[in-house]
Design a protein around this motif. Structure first.
Motif, PDB file in Angstrom:
ATOM      1  N   VAL A   1      30.245  36.038 -24.743  1.00 53.98           N
ATOM      2  CA  VAL A   1      31.470  36.731 -25.539  1.00 53.98           C
ATOM      3  C   VAL A   1      32.613  35.567 -25.516  1.00 53.98           C
ATOM      4  N   LYS A   2      32.636  34.897 -24.296  1.00 51.67           N
ATOM      5  CA  LYS A   2      33.622  33.928 -23.944  1.00 51.67           C
ATOM      6  C   LYS A   2      33.485  32.631 -24.848  1.00 51.67           C
ATOM      7  N   PHE A   3      32.271  32.448 -25.173  1.00 48.41           N
ATOM      8  CA  PHE A   3      32.025  31.190 -26.078  1.00 48.41           C
ATOM      9  C   PHE A   3      31.855  31.723 -27.666  1.00 48.41           C
ATOM     10  N   ILE A   4      31.694  32.772 -27.716  1.00 52.39           N
ATOM     11  CA  ILE A   4      31.996  33.352 -29.387  1.00 52.39           C
ATOM     12  C   ILE A   4      33.453  33.220 -29.480  1.00 52.39           C
ATOM     13  N   ARG A   5      34.381  33.593 -28.377  1.00 54.49           N
ATOM     14  CA  ARG A   5      35.775  33.485 -28.507  1.00 54.49           C
ATOM     15  C   ARG A   5      36.312  32.284 -28.772  1.00 54.49           C
TER      16      ARG A   5
END
Length: 365
Positions: A248-252
């Motif tokens: 999720v952090k990488f998508i963000r």
């Protein structure tokens, strides 16, 4: 060597012996590190599908006729438009495929004989990767360096690939505060320049999946806070810990980087939990407000939920993991308005049939 290569590539469709050896080595040498960092290497049909799809998007929708090989410059910044970043490079599998696709594109227009000058003037300055772990970082340099050389490029003195040893999810700082030597500090500083100042247009790769994230950077956690709201109101979830998963952090991060550039493509293969879990409804809305088109190819394969195909036949994962995955391709076209139009498709069946489909298809099919 015979035992290392026995049945090589049959299970994970990984045709690269360097990566095959590294994955096997890491699983035996430090399984805890592999699990904590979510280190799982991407089957080549998945990589090929994503890279060919991004290439098609650049050609067909973003007015860049040479796709990943296009060296057009932004009229305002005078920097190359198609700057490419894999923020979780690993052993360089995605960037390796990007280089192959660029070479194919040049072959199609009869420019492959100019490879040496093309790499020097139009490739090394727009191909980037970030990696946190030293061993895959070193392998990525070796693998991509050999690939470029085999295709006809000769590295000159002091030239290097734009693959940096860094934590993608840390805030880009002008000066590194790392005190473990000049090399590491220089890597961090150069990575920060790419992260902060380079108008990256394409972000792609296979970010790590780790529900208990080891990345506690305040910078990325503040960005992820945008996913905790729907229509301006808090989610109100008792347990929203899955929003702190590394993927999720990488998508963000990818969403932030493309937004900073103003247009571009984010293309990841990740855990598919964000597609329908209620906890992620703020994330879904936020992504739709940023991008103009979203393409989701759900690859399923969730052994935890004992998923089966609609016809009752077995459903298998394309990775050697229990968690189902999907490919998400997010397009931000310049001058276009949101919310995004969402396109959704699914692949069911055994892993071999999924690999076959991924090798034959791209985003247009």
């Amino acid at each position: 060597m015979g035992s290392i290569l026995e049945n090589f590539g049959q299970r994970t469709r990984q045709e690269d012996p360097v990566v095959h050896f590294y994955e096997t080595f890491l699983a035996a040498y430090n399984a805890a590190l592999r699990k904590s960092r979510g280190v799982y290497y991407t089957p080549e049909p998945v990589v090929s599908f994503i890279v060919r799809s991004v290439d098609a998007i650049l050609k067909d929708r973003l007015d860049l006729p040479l796709g990943l090989a296009d060296n057009a410059k932004d009229p305002v910044t005078q920097k190359p438009k198609v700057q490419i970043l894999d923020p979780a490079t690993g052993t360089g599998t995605f960037l390796y495929e990007v280089v192959k696709q660029i070479y194919r594109n040049l072959e199609e227009i009869g420019m492959a004989n100019q490879w040496d000058s093309y790499v020097r003037d139009n490739l090394l300055n727009r191909l980037f990767g970030f990696e946190l772990l030293m061993a895959p970082y070193a392998i990525a340099h070796l693998k991509l360096g050999l690939e470029l050389q085999e295709l006809g490029y000769k590295f000159k003195d002091k030239q290097r690939l734009g693959i940096y040893l860094t934590n993608t999810l840390d805030e880009a700082m002008k000066k590194s505060e790392i005190l473990f030597g000049q090399f590491v500090a220089q890597e961090a500083n150069e990575a920060s320049m790419v992260k902060r100042d380079t108008p990256v247009m394409v972000v792609l790769g296979n970010p790590p999946y780790s529900g208990h994230s080891a990345n506690k950077s305040k910078w990325i956690e503040s960005l992820v806070q945008d996913y905790y709201y729907v229509d301006g109101l808090p989610l109100g979830e008792r347990n929203s810990k899955w929003l702190q998963d590394d993927y999720v952090k990488f998508i963000r991060f990818g969403q932030w980087r493309v937004s900073e550039t103003g247009y571009g493509v984010l293309a990841f293969v990740t855990n598919h939990g964000y597609l329908d879990n209620p906890t992620f409804r703020g994330m879904r809305q936020n992504l739709m407000q940023t991008f103009t088109d979203i393409y989701i190819l759900d690859l399923h394969g969730n052994s935890k939920k004992k998923e089966v195909s609609p016809d009752g036949s077995p459903d298998q994962n394309v990775f050697d993991i229990q968690q189902a995955v999907s490919i998400g391709i997010f397009i931000k076209a310049p001058g276009k308005h949101t919310p995004a139009k969402v396109h959704h498709a699914e692949l069911w069946g055994d892993s071999a049939s999924k690999y076959e489909s991924l090798n034959l298809l791209d985003i247009n099919q």
